[in-house]
Scaffold this active site. Structure first.
Site, mmCIF file in Angstrom:
data_model
loop_
_atom_site.group_PDB
_atom_site.id
_atom_site.type_symbol
_atom_site.label_atom_id
_atom_site.label_comp_id
_atom_site.label_asym_id
_atom_site.label_seq_id
_atom_site.Cartn_x
_atom_site.Cartn_y
_atom_site.Cartn_z
ATOM 1 N N SER A 1 131.688 -38.265 8.829
ATOM 2 C CA SER A 1 130.260 -38.535 8.741
ATOM 3 C C SER A 1 129.658 -37.934 7.473
ATOM 4 O O SER A 1 130.124 -38.229 6.378
ATOM 5 C CB SER A 1 129.579 -38.011 10.010
ATOM 6 O OG SER A 1 128.364 -38.649 10.236
ATOM 7 N N TYR A 2 128.630 -37.070 7.588
ATOM 8 C CA TYR A 2 128.055 -36.476 6.381
ATOM 9 C C TYR A 2 129.037 -35.524 5.696
ATOM 10 O O TYR A 2 128.830 -35.129 4.552
ATOM 11 C CB TYR A 2 126.741 -35.752 6.677
ATOM 12 C CG TYR A 2 125.901 -35.538 5.431
ATOM 13 C CD1 TYR A 2 125.090 -36.555 4.940
ATOM 14 C CD2 TYR A 2 125.961 -34.338 4.717
ATOM 15 C CE1 TYR A 2 124.345 -36.377 3.776
ATOM 16 C CE2 TYR A 2 125.227 -34.155 3.552
ATOM 17 C CZ TYR A 2 124.411 -35.178 3.089
ATOM 18 O OH TYR A 2 123.688 -35.009 1.928
ATOM 19 N N GLY B 1 125.987 -34.367 9.753
ATOM 20 C CA GLY B 1 124.595 -34.281 10.141
ATOM 21 C C GLY B 1 123.682 -34.924 9.102
ATOM 22 O O GLY B 1 123.339 -36.087 9.225
ATOM 23 N N HIS C 1 132.497 -43.679 15.814
ATOM 24 C CA HIS C 1 132.190 -42.765 14.716
ATOM 25 C C HIS C 1 133.076 -41.523 14.747
ATOM 26 O O HIS C 1 133.472 -41.011 13.711
ATOM 27 C CB HIS C 1 130.720 -42.361 14.828
ATOM 28 C CG HIS C 1 130.174 -41.660 13.622
ATOM 29 N ND1 HIS C 1 130.013 -42.293 12.408
ATOM 30 C CD2 HIS C 1 129.733 -40.389 13.442
ATOM 31 C CE1 HIS C 1 129.499 -41.437 11.526
ATOM 32 N NE2 HIS C 1 129.326 -40.279 12.134
ATOM 33 N N ASP D 1 132.048 -48.383 15.052
ATOM 34 C CA ASP D 1 130.936 -47.500 14.683
ATOM 35 C C ASP D 1 129.882 -48.293 13.922
ATOM 36 O O ASP D 1 130.209 -49.031 12.988
ATOM 37 C CB ASP D 1 131.476 -46.357 13.813
ATOM 38 C CG ASP D 1 130.372 -45.478 13.234
ATOM 39 O OD1 ASP D 1 129.328 -45.339 13.886
ATOM 40 O OD2 ASP D 1 130.578 -44.932 12.133
#
Length: 508
Positions: free
Chosen positions: A222-223, A126, A475, A423
Site C-alpha cells: 500500500s503506502y 496508510g 489489497h 483490490d
C-alpha cells in the site's frame, strides 16, 4: 469519493558470566512449556551468548546489546495457549534524541535455524497505519487474534518460517511509536519517515549486532509503496557516503503499492469501471478531475466526484471487492467502515470479516502492552490500527517514485512488485500501468504460475524487476491468500521465478 479519499493506503544489570542466562525468565509450566523446552531454550541462549562474544570478545557495547536483547525478549503473551519454537522481541528504538522520537518494533526469529535465514523488514502504509495491526496480526505474522479479542491462534503460513521478520510501526504517532513533541505527530511526511526509518535500522543493528551484514530485504504494501523504495534509496545513498556496510540490503518487494499518482489514479478508475462498480458518467468525471491529483492531497473538485463514486460503490469492502464487508456497528461513519479489514480466516478458524476490531481490543489490553514492553509514559490513551492525526496531516508525498526504481535497478537490487487482483484501492491495473511506464525490456513473457496444480496468478520478468499477480487476493495479499503469499515470498527470497505447472513449490 470517501471510499478512495479516506482509504488508508496502507496499515537487567550486566551478567558477569553465561551460566545465569540458562534460567529462562517467566517460561515454565505455567505458560505451557515443558522441561524439555526449557532445556532446549537454555542451550539456545547459551549458544547465542557464546556467538555474541566470539564475534565481539572484548566489546563492552556488544555485552550491553546482549543485555538489552534479554530485556526486550517477549517471554509470554496473554491469550497464547500454544508453544512456539522461536524467540521474539519487542520495544523501542530512539531515532532522534533531540526531538524524542522513538519507533516501536516487534521482531520474530525464524522458526528454524535463524542464524542461516535472511532478515526482512515489513512496513504497512496508510500513511498512518500500524504494521503490528495489519502485517503482523492479520497477514504474515505468526500470531493472529481471535474474535474474542483476548486470545491468539497460530498462523500456519507465517513468513517467519523462512526468514527473520521485523515489523515496524512508522512514523511516530502510529501504533505504539511516539514523540515527546506532539507536533511531530502532525508534521510527518515521506522525507522524514525515510530518515527516521534509516536511523531506526542503524540503531536496531546496534541492539542486534548478530544481524549486521546479514542478507536484508525490505517488504511492504500500500503506502509502503513509498516507504520501501524511499528507505532503500536512503540506505544505498547513506552507505555510498559513509562506506558503512552493516545493512546488507539485497532487494525489496512491495504489494498493491502506491507508486505514481497519475498511473495509480488512472488504474483505480479503470478497474472500478470495468468491474462494474461505478457509472460511465462518474468514470469520465474521475478522469477529468482526479487523474493528475495527489492521492494524499486531493482538490475539492476531485473530492466531490470521489463522493459520488463512493455512493455508487455501496457498502462493499474496496480492499477485496468479492468478499463480505464488516457490517458490525453499521452506524459507524463511512470513513470508519472503510478502515475495517476482513479475513478469509485460517484453517480451523471461522470466517470473520471484522478482524481489525479484534486487534483493537487485544492491543488495548494493559497486560498485552506490558508483555510487549510498551512505554507506559507514552502509550496512547487508545491504541488504534490507523492514526487519523498522522494521515490527515501528512506533509510531503512524492507524486511518483518511479525514478527511485530506475536508480535502484541500476544498483543491482532484487526488486519485485506483486498485486492482489481483487483490490479496488491500488488495483492490478494501476500496478501494470506503473510497470509499463518503467519501459524495461522483457526477460520472461507473461505467463501463469501455479501452486498445487492450480493457477496462483500471473507473472512477467523484466530486466531488473519481476511483476507477480496473486489470483483472488485483495489489497492485503497475505491475508486474503496466505498460502499463495508464502509461495510468493519464498520465490522472492530465493531469487527464483514463480513455480510453473511442472515445478514443485520453491524449496528453502
Amino acid at each position: 469519493m470517501k471510499a478512495i479519499k479516506n482509504w488508508k493506503i496502507r496499515k537487567i544489570p550486566f551478567l558477569k558470566g553465561p551460566w545465569p542466562l540458562l534460567r529462562v525468565p517467566n517460561q515454565g509450566k505455567k505458560e505451557g512449556l515443558d522441561r524439555g523446552r526449557m532445556v532446549t531454550e537454555s542451550r539456545r541462549l547459551a549458544v547465542l551468548y557464546l556467538l555474541f562474544f566470539a564475534a565481539f570478545p572484548s566489546d563492552v557495547t556488544a555485552a550491553s546489546a546482549f543485555e538489552r536483547q534479554l530485556q526486550s525478549r517477549v517471554t509470554a503473551l496473554p491469550g497464547q495457549s500454544f508453544n512456539v519454537s522461536f524467540a521474539h522481541y519487542s520495544g523501542y528504538v530512539t531515532v532522534n534524541k533531540e526531538a524524542g522520537r522513538a519507533l516501536f518494533y516487534w521482531f520474530f526469529e525464524a522458526t528454524e535455524d535463524p542464524a542461516s535465514k535472511p532478515l526482512v523488514l515489513w512496513l504497512n502504509g496508510g500513511p498512518g497505519c500500524s504494521s503490528i495491526a495489519y502485517g503482523l496480526a492479520e497477514e504474515l505474522g505468526p500470531f493472529h487474534v481471535k474474535a474474542d479479542g483476548k486470545s491468539l491462534y497460530p498462523n500456519p503460513y507465517s513468513w517467519n518460517q523462512v526468514a527473520n521478520i521485523l515489523f515496524l510501526d512508522s512514523p511516530v504517532g502510529v501504533g505504539f511509536s511516539y514523540a515527546n513533541n506532539s507536533q511531530d505527530v502532525v508534521t510527518n511526511g515521506d522525507k522524514r519517515t525515510a530518515q527516521d526509518s534509516l536511523a531506526f535500522l542503524k540503531n536496531w543493528f546496534k541492539l542486534f549486532p548478530q544481524y549486521r551484514g546479514r542478507e536484508f530485504y525490505l517488504t511492504g504494501e500500500s503506502y509502503a509503496g513509498h516507504y520501501v523504495p524511499q528507505l532503500a534509496q536512503a540506505i544505498v545513498r547513506s552507505q555510498k557516503l559513509t562506506g558503512e556496510k552493516s545493512i546488507n540490503l539485497k532487494g525489496y518487494m512491495v504489494g498493491n503499492a502506491l507508486t505514481d499518482d497519475y498511473h495509480d489514479h488512472y488504474g483505480v478508475f479503470h478497474f472500478m469501471w470495468t468491474a462494474g462498480l461505478i457509472s460511465d458518467q462518474t468514470y469520465k468525471l474521475l478522469n477529468i478531475f482526479c487523474d493528475f491529483q495527489s492521492f494524499v492531497h486531493t482538490s475539492s473538485a476531485c473530492e466531490r466526484i470521489l463522493d459520488i463514486a463512493d455512493k455508487e460503490l455501496g457498502n462493499i469492502d474496496p480492499y477485496s471487492i468479492f468478499t463480505p464487508s464488516c457490517t458490525a456497528n453499521v452506524t459507524l461513519s463511512r470513513n470508519k467502515l472503510l478502515k475495517r479489514r476482513h479475513s478469509l480466516g485460517i484453517i480451523g478458524e471461522k470466517y470473520d470479516p471484522c478482524t481489525e476490531k479484534h486487534s483493537t481490543v487485544y492491543f488495548n489490553l494493559p497486560e498485552v502492552q506490558k508483555a510487549l514492553h510498551v512505554n507506559p509514559a507514552y502509550a496512547p490513551k487508545k491504541w488504534e490500527t490507523c492514526s487519523d492525526a498522522v494521515n490527515e496531516n501528512w506533509k510531503d508525498s512524492e507524486s511518483s517514485v518511479l525514478h527511485i526504481y530506475h536508480e535502484l535497478i541500476s544498483q543491482g537490487l532484487r526488486i519485485w512488485i506483486f498485486s492482489g487482483d481483487t483490490d479496488a484501492v491500488i488495483p492490478v491495473a494501476s500496478t501494470r500501468y506503473n510497470v509499463n511506464a518503467l519501459k524495461l525490456p522483457t526477460v520472461t513473457p507473461w505467463h501463469a504460475w501455479y501452486d498445487d496444480g492450480q493457477v496462483g496468478g500471473w507473472t512477467q520478468a523484466y530486466k531488473g524487476l519481476t511483476f507477480v499477480t496473486v489470483r483472488g487476493a485483495g489489497h492485503e495479499v497475505p491475508l486474503h491468500q496466505p498460502k499463495l503469499a508464502l509461495v510468493l515470498f519464498k520465490s522472492f527470497l530465493s531469487g527464483r521465478p514463480m513455480p510453473t505447472l511442472t515445478e514443485l513449490n520453491v524449496p528453502m
